[in-house]
Scaffold this active site. Sequence first.
Site, mmCIF file in Angstrom:
data_model
loop_
_atom_site.group_PDB
_atom_site.id
_atom_site.type_symbol
_atom_site.label_atom_id
_atom_site.label_comp_id
_atom_site.label_asym_id
_atom_site.label_seq_id
_atom_site.Cartn_x
_atom_site.Cartn_y
_atom_site.Cartn_z
ATOM 1 N N CYS A 51 45.216 68.319 36.418
ATOM 2 C CA CYS A 51 44.150 68.611 36.781
ATOM 3 C C CYS A 51 44.020 68.295 38.784
ATOM 4 C CB CYS A 51 43.188 66.897 36.223
ATOM 5 S SG CYS A 51 41.374 67.489 36.800
ATOM 6 N N CYS A 86 40.956 66.919 39.730
ATOM 7 C CA CYS A 86 41.176 65.027 39.750
ATOM 8 C C CYS A 86 41.865 64.873 41.492
ATOM 9 C CB CYS A 86 41.981 65.190 39.072
ATOM 10 S SG CYS A 86 41.396 65.219 36.804
#
Length: 105
Positions: free
Chosen positions: A30, A33
Amino acid sequence: MPVTKATDADFRQLLDQHEKVVVKYYADWCGNCRLFSPKFKRLSEAEPEVAFLDVNAESSPEARKLANVTNLPYFAVFRNGELLETLAASKEEAVVELISKLHAN
């Protein structure tokens, strides 16, 4: 307080040890993230009375289920071991607002 990496093995124990907890759910793949990690660290330094946890959503399915994670990055706040609120976002202002709910009565 520094950000603590948590897994299914110690997640419940960490929730029980701290009155106020903010959890960031992430995955290694991600990008958002990863981009949020320095912001999360900065937020943790600004809130010394709150525990900040990083949980890999892919390798910690039990912790993920506790917050009903639907998207990444995903944030959850817990008070006294109970889930208060969750948020799927990558905007720092939204996470700051979520953290503020820990301080409300």
